[in-house]
Design a protein around this motif. Structure first.
Motif, PDB file in Angstrom:
ATOM      1  N   GLY A   1       0.769  -1.232   0.000  1.00 57.66           N
ATOM      2  CA  GLY A   1       0.000   0.000   0.000  1.00 57.66           C
ATOM      3  C   GLY A   1       0.803   1.286   0.000  1.00 57.66           C
ATOM      4  N   PHE A   2       2.130   1.211   0.041  1.00 57.08           N
ATOM      5  CA  PHE A   2       2.954   2.429   0.056  1.00 57.08           C
ATOM      6  C   PHE A   2       2.939   3.092  -1.322  1.00 57.08           C
ATOM      7  CE2 PHE A   2       4.475   0.352   3.825  1.00 57.08           C
ATOM      8  CZ  PHE A   2       4.920   1.373   4.655  1.00 57.08           C
ATOM      9  N   ARG A   3       2.863   4.440  -1.296  1.00 58.09           N
ATOM     10  CA  ARG A   3       2.867   5.206  -2.546  1.00 58.09           C
ATOM     11  C   ARG A   3       3.791   6.423  -2.472  1.00 58.09           C
ATOM     12  NH1 ARG A   3       1.057   1.144  -3.767  1.00 58.09           N
ATOM     13  NH2 ARG A   3      -0.777   0.632  -5.042  1.00 58.09           N
ATOM     14  N   HIS A   4       4.529   6.566  -1.379  1.00 63.55           N
ATOM     15  CA  HIS A   4       5.518   7.643  -1.232  1.00 63.55           C
ATOM     16  C   HIS A   4       6.883   7.003  -0.999  1.00 63.55           C
ATOM     17  CE1 HIS A   4       1.964  10.110  -0.762  1.00 63.55           C
ATOM     18  NE2 HIS A   4       2.694  11.201  -0.676  1.00 63.55           N
ATOM     19  N   TRP A   5       7.918   7.487  -1.726  1.00 68.64           N
ATOM     20  CA  TRP A   5       9.216   6.827  -1.727  1.00 68.64           C
ATOM     21  C   TRP A   5      10.352   7.838  -1.643  1.00 68.64           C
ATOM     22  CZ3 TRP A   5       8.262   1.671  -1.707  1.00 68.64           C
ATOM     23  CH2 TRP A   5       7.027   1.256  -2.230  1.00 68.64           C
ATOM     24  N   LYS A   6      11.440   7.444  -1.009  1.00 62.58           N
ATOM     25  CA  LYS A   6      12.656   8.242  -0.978  1.00 62.58           C
ATOM     26  C   LYS A   6      13.824   7.355  -1.377  1.00 62.58           C
ATOM     27  CE  LYS A   6      13.496  11.342   2.154  1.00 62.58           C
ATOM     28  NZ  LYS A   6      13.793  11.992   3.461  1.00 62.58           N
ATOM     29  N   ILE A   7      14.530   7.755  -2.435  1.00 65.66           N
ATOM     30  CA  ILE A   7      15.697   7.030  -2.915  1.00 65.66           C
ATOM     31  C   ILE A   7      16.939   7.764  -2.426  1.00 65.66           C
ATOM     32  CG2 ILE A   7      16.924   6.168  -4.936  1.00 65.66           C
ATOM     33  CD1 ILE A   7      14.221   6.488  -6.481  1.00 65.66           C
ATOM     34  N   LYS A   8      17.769   7.089  -1.659  1.00 69.39           N
ATOM     35  CA  LYS A   8      18.990   7.699  -1.146  1.00 69.39           C
ATOM     36  C   LYS A   8      20.044   7.739  -2.253  1.00 69.39           C
ATOM     37  CE  LYS A   8      18.117   8.733   3.148  1.00 69.39           C
ATOM     38  NZ  LYS A   8      18.252  10.121   3.652  1.00 69.39           N
ATOM     39  N   ILE A   9      20.564   8.925  -2.523  1.00 63.70           N
ATOM     40  CA  ILE A   9      21.586   9.098  -3.557  1.00 63.70           C
ATOM     41  C   ILE A   9      22.772   9.856  -2.954  1.00 63.70           C
ATOM     42  CG2 ILE A   9      19.870   9.084  -5.415  1.00 63.70           C
ATOM     43  CD1 ILE A   9      20.220  12.156  -5.574  1.00 63.70           C
ATOM     44  N   GLY A  10      23.828   9.991  -3.738  1.00 63.75           N
ATOM     45  CA  GLY A  10      24.965  10.805  -3.321  1.00 63.75           C
ATOM     46  C   GLY A  10      26.219  10.038  -2.986  1.00 63.75           C
ATOM     47  N   SER A  11      26.110   8.732  -2.757  1.00 64.08           N
ATOM     48  CA  SER A  11      27.305   7.946  -2.447  1.00 64.08           C
ATOM     49  C   SER A  11      27.882   7.285  -3.697  1.00 64.08           C
ATOM     50  CB  SER A  11      26.992   6.874  -1.400  1.00 64.08           C
ATOM     51  OG  SER A  11      26.014   5.977  -1.871  1.00 64.08           O
ATOM     52  N   LEU A  12      27.121   7.286  -4.785  1.00 63.57           N
ATOM     53  CA  LEU A  12      27.585   6.743  -6.054  1.00 63.57           C
ATOM     54  C   LEU A  12      27.809   7.882  -7.042  1.00 63.57           C
ATOM     55  CD1 LEU A  12      25.018   3.786  -6.374  1.00 63.57           C
ATOM     56  CD2 LEU A  12      27.354   3.677  -5.454  1.00 63.57           C
ATOM     57  N   SER A  13      28.239   7.566  -8.240  1.00 59.63           N
ATOM     58  CA  SER A  13      28.387   8.594  -9.268  1.00 59.63           C
ATOM     59  C   SER A  13      27.000   9.085  -9.690  1.00 59.63           C
ATOM     60  CB  SER A  13      29.126   8.034 -10.482  1.00 59.63           C
ATOM     61  OG  SER A  13      28.321   7.062 -11.146  1.00 59.63           O
ATOM     62  N   VAL A  14      26.949  10.264 -10.287  1.00 59.85           N
ATOM     63  CA  VAL A  14      25.681  10.802 -10.772  1.00 59.85           C
ATOM     64  C   VAL A  14      25.057   9.848 -11.788  1.00 59.85           C
ATOM     65  CG1 VAL A  14      24.602  12.689 -12.063  1.00 59.85           C
ATOM     66  CG2 VAL A  14      26.345  13.182 -10.346  1.00 59.85           C
ATOM     67  N   GLU A  15      25.877   9.274 -12.648  1.00 57.95           N
ATOM     68  CA  GLU A  15      25.368   8.361 -13.680  1.00 57.95           C
ATOM     69  C   GLU A  15      24.737   7.114 -13.055  1.00 57.95           C
ATOM     70  OE1 GLU A  15      28.404   9.718 -13.641  1.00 57.95           O
ATOM     71  OE2 GLU A  15      28.082  11.181 -15.263  1.00 57.95           O
ATOM     72  N   GLU A  16      25.407   6.555 -12.037  1.00 56.84           N
ATOM     73  CA  GLU A  16      24.857   5.371 -11.370  1.00 56.84           C
ATOM     74  C   GLU A  16      23.549   5.706 -10.646  1.00 56.84           C
ATOM     75  OE1 GLU A  16      28.424   2.551  -9.886  1.00 56.84           O
ATOM     76  OE2 GLU A  16      28.675   4.666  -9.328  1.00 56.84           O
ATOM     77  N   ASP A  17      23.517   6.854  -9.972  1.00 56.78           N
ATOM     78  CA  ASP A  17      22.296   7.249  -9.272  1.00 56.78           C
ATOM     79  C   ASP A  17      21.154   7.493 -10.249  1.00 56.78           C
ATOM     80  OD1 ASP A  17      23.070   7.053  -6.625  1.00 56.78           O
ATOM     81  OD2 ASP A  17      23.850   9.097  -6.528  1.00 56.78           O
ATOM     82  N   LEU A  18      21.448   8.123 -11.366  1.00 50.71           N
ATOM     83  CA  LEU A  18      20.401   8.385 -12.361  1.00 50.71           C
ATOM     84  C   LEU A  18      19.838   7.088 -12.936  1.00 50.71           C
ATOM     85  CD1 LEU A  18      21.835  11.483 -14.255  1.00 50.71           C
ATOM     86  CD2 LEU A  18      19.676  11.373 -12.989  1.00 50.71           C
ATOM     87  N   HIS A  19      20.703   6.093 -13.126  1.00 52.16           N
ATOM     88  CA  HIS A  19      20.210   4.801 -13.612  1.00 52.16           C
ATOM     89  C   HIS A  19      19.253   4.175 -12.600  1.00 52.16           C
ATOM     90  CE1 HIS A  19      20.015   0.882 -15.479  1.00 52.16           C
ATOM     91  NE2 HIS A  19      20.507   0.319 -14.382  1.00 52.16           N
ATOM     92  N   ARG A  20      19.642   4.201 -11.322  1.00 59.23           N
ATOM     93  CA  ARG A  20      18.763   3.662 -10.278  1.00 59.23           C
ATOM     94  C   ARG A  20      17.427   4.402 -10.262  1.00 59.23           C
ATOM     95  NH1 ARG A  20      21.111   5.461  -5.533  1.00 59.23           N
ATOM     96  NH2 ARG A  20      19.573   4.270  -4.354  1.00 59.23           N
ATOM     97  N   VAL A  21      17.508   5.718 -10.339  1.00 68.25           N
ATOM     98  CA  VAL A  21      16.295   6.533 -10.276  1.00 68.25           C
ATOM     99  C   VAL A  21      15.374   6.234 -11.457  1.00 68.25           C
ATOM    100  CG1 VAL A  21      15.460   8.911 -10.534  1.00 68.25           C
ATOM    101  CG2 VAL A  21      17.271   8.380  -8.889  1.00 68.25           C
TER     102      VAL A  21
END
Length: 381
Positions: free
Chosen positions: A161-181
Motif C-alpha cells: 500500500g505504500f505510494r511515497h518513496w525516498k531514494i537515497k543518492i549521493g554515495s555513487l556517481s551521478v550516472e549510477e544514481d540516475l540509472h537507479r532513479v
C-alpha cells in the motif's frame, strides 16, 4: 505543573538492516528517552535522537544536554506551552535536540492534564481549527542497497500500500544514481518519488542530476547540496531545476524557511523535531509552509521510536495534509519500546492510533530498560 521525578534513558536499538546514507552507514538507532513525573502522578515522555551529521549531537552530548536541562526544569513551574521554548532558551543556548526532548515530555504531561490529544491541542492554537477531522497520513518508505534489492523492496511495499518513496543518492556517481532513479521511477510510476542526497552533491552535479531526463518523473529532490551552501547556490539550483527542490538540513526553523522563501530557494521542506527544537516550532514551520503554498515532508531521524513518531505525526494530523509524506522511522527498528507501536495500514498511519490524550503512545518501561545502550546507565532524579 511541577516535575517531581525524572528519568533519562540513553538507548541503542538495532535496525532491521543497515541503512546506507550518502555520508554514513547506520546500523543502530541511538536515542535518548526522557520520562517526567508531575505533582499529580502523571508521566510524560520525550525523545530525541543523536544525529552527528545533522545536528552535531552524539549520544554523549545529547545525554549531557538533556541532563542539564532536566536538572533546571525540576525546579521550575511549567504552565503554558507557549512559553516552554522561551523558558528552555533561558536555561541553555542552542542544543535544539535536547530542548525538543524536554518539551515533548512537558507537552505530553500538559495535554494529558487537559484531557486532549496532542494533535487536537495543536489545532486549538489557531489557523487549523476549521479543518475536517483527519483520517490518515501517507507514509514515506526509503529505498536503498543494491538495485536488485531496491526493486524487490519497492514491489513488496507497493503491494502493501505504500505510494511515497525516498531514494537515497549521493554515495555513487551521478550516472549510477540516475540509472537507479530511472529504473525505480518506471517501476513506481504515478507514485510520489523523491531522492535525498543529504547534501553530498556539488552544485554542478546537482544541476546535471535535476536536468537529466532520467530524473524527470521525480516529485522532488531533497537537500542535494550541502546545508552550509551559500543562499545564492540554493537559489541557482532551484532556478535551474525542473524538479521541485526540498530542503532538510538547511532548515532548522521558521527563520530559514522565511529566508529561503523570500529568495525563492525552495519548493518545500522536511521538518524534524530535533532540528526545530520541538513540536511547537515544527508546528509553526508547517503552518508557514502551508500559508506560502510550499510543500511539507515530516520526518523522524533514522531511526526513532513510536514516541517521536507520534509527536511528529501529531503535526501532520493537526495541519491536515502532508503532500510529501511522513517518514515514520520506527518501521526500520528491530523492535520498538511501546507495547502498541505505530504501524502502517496500507501505507498510511491512521488517526485512530493517536486518539488518546497526550502524545498518544506510552513506552513500556521494561522494554526501555532493556534497550539502554551498552556502557551507559539510567539517570534518575
Amino acid at each position: 505543573m511541577k516535575i517531581t521525578q525524572a528519568a533519562i534513558f540513553p538507548l541503542s536499538i538495532p535496525l532491521i538492516e543497515s541503512i546506507k546514507m550518502a555520508k554514513e552507514q547506520i546500523v543502530d538507532a541511538k536515542t535518548v528517552l526522557l520520562c517526567l513525573t508531575d505533582d499529580e502522578g502523571r508521566q510524560g515522555w520525550g525523545e530525541a535522537s543523536a544525529a552527528p551529521l545533522m545536528t552535531g549531537e552524539t549520544l554523549d552530548s545529547l545525554l549531557a544536554s538533556v541532563k542539564y536541562l532536566v536538572e533546571k526544569a525540576c525546579k521550575m513551574e511549567w504552565s503554558d506551552p507557549k512559553h516552554f521554548a522561551k523558558a528552555c532558551d533561558a536555561i541553555l543556548y542552542g542544543n535544539l535536540s535536547a530542548k525538543s526532548c524536554l518539551q515533548m515530555a512537558l507537552l505530553d504531561l500538559y495535554t494529558q492534564k487537559n484531557s486532549i490529544a496532542l494533535w487536537k491541542y495543536l489545532r486549538s492554537l489557531g489557523a487549523s481549527e476549521d479543518l475536517p477531522e483527519p483520517g490518515k497520513l501517507p507514509l514515506l518508505r526509503m529505498l536503498g542497497g543494491t538495485l536488485d534489492k531496491e526493486v524487490a523492496d519497492a514491489k513488496f511495499f507497493r503491494e502493501a500500500g505504500f505510494r511515497h518513496w525516498k531514494i537515497k543518492i549521493g554515495s555513487l556517481s551521478v550516472e549510477e544514481d540516475l540509472h537507479r532513479v530511472q529504473v525505480l521511477s518506471d517501476l513506481l510510476e504515478g507514485d510520489v518519488i523523491s531522492v535525498d542526497a543529504n547534501g553530498a552533491m556539488s552544485l554542478d552535479d546537482a544541476v546535471d542530476f535535476c536536468t537529466s531526463k532520467q530524473a524527470s518523473k521525480l516529485a522532488f529532490a531533497e537537500q542535494l547540496i550541502h546545508a552550509d551552501s551559500a543562499l545564492a547556490d540554493l537559489v541557482l539550483l532551484k532556478q535551474r531545476s525542473p524538479i521541485p527542490i526540498g530542503l532538510d538540513e538547511s532548515i532548522h526553523g521558521s527563520d530559514e524557511i522565511d529566508e529561503c522563501r523570500v529568495a525563492k530557494a525552495l519548493d518545500g521542506a522536511s521538518l524534524k523535531l530535533i532540528k526545530t527544537g520541538g513540536v511547537l516550532e515544527a508546528w509553526n514551520c508547517a503552518q508557514m509552509l502551508r500559508s506560502n503554498n510550499l510543500k511539507l515532508n515530516l520526518a523522524c531521524k533514522v531511526a526513532e521510536t513510536s514516541l517521536a513518531g507520534a509527536a511528529t505525526a501529531s503535526i501532520g494530523f493537526a495541519i491536515g495534509e502532508v503532500p510529501w509524506g511522513f517518514s515514520m522511522s520506527n518501521q526500520y527498528l528491530r523492535f520498538d519500546i511501546c507495547d502498541h507501536p505505530l504501524s502502517a495500514k496500507r501505507g498510511h498511519l491512521n488517526i485512530e492510533q493517536l486518539n488518546t490524550t497526550g502524545v498518544g503512545v506510552t513506552p513500556n518501561l521494561a522494554r526501555v530498560k532493556d534497550a539502554v545502550a551498552q556502557g551507559y546507565s539510567i539517570i534518575q532524579y
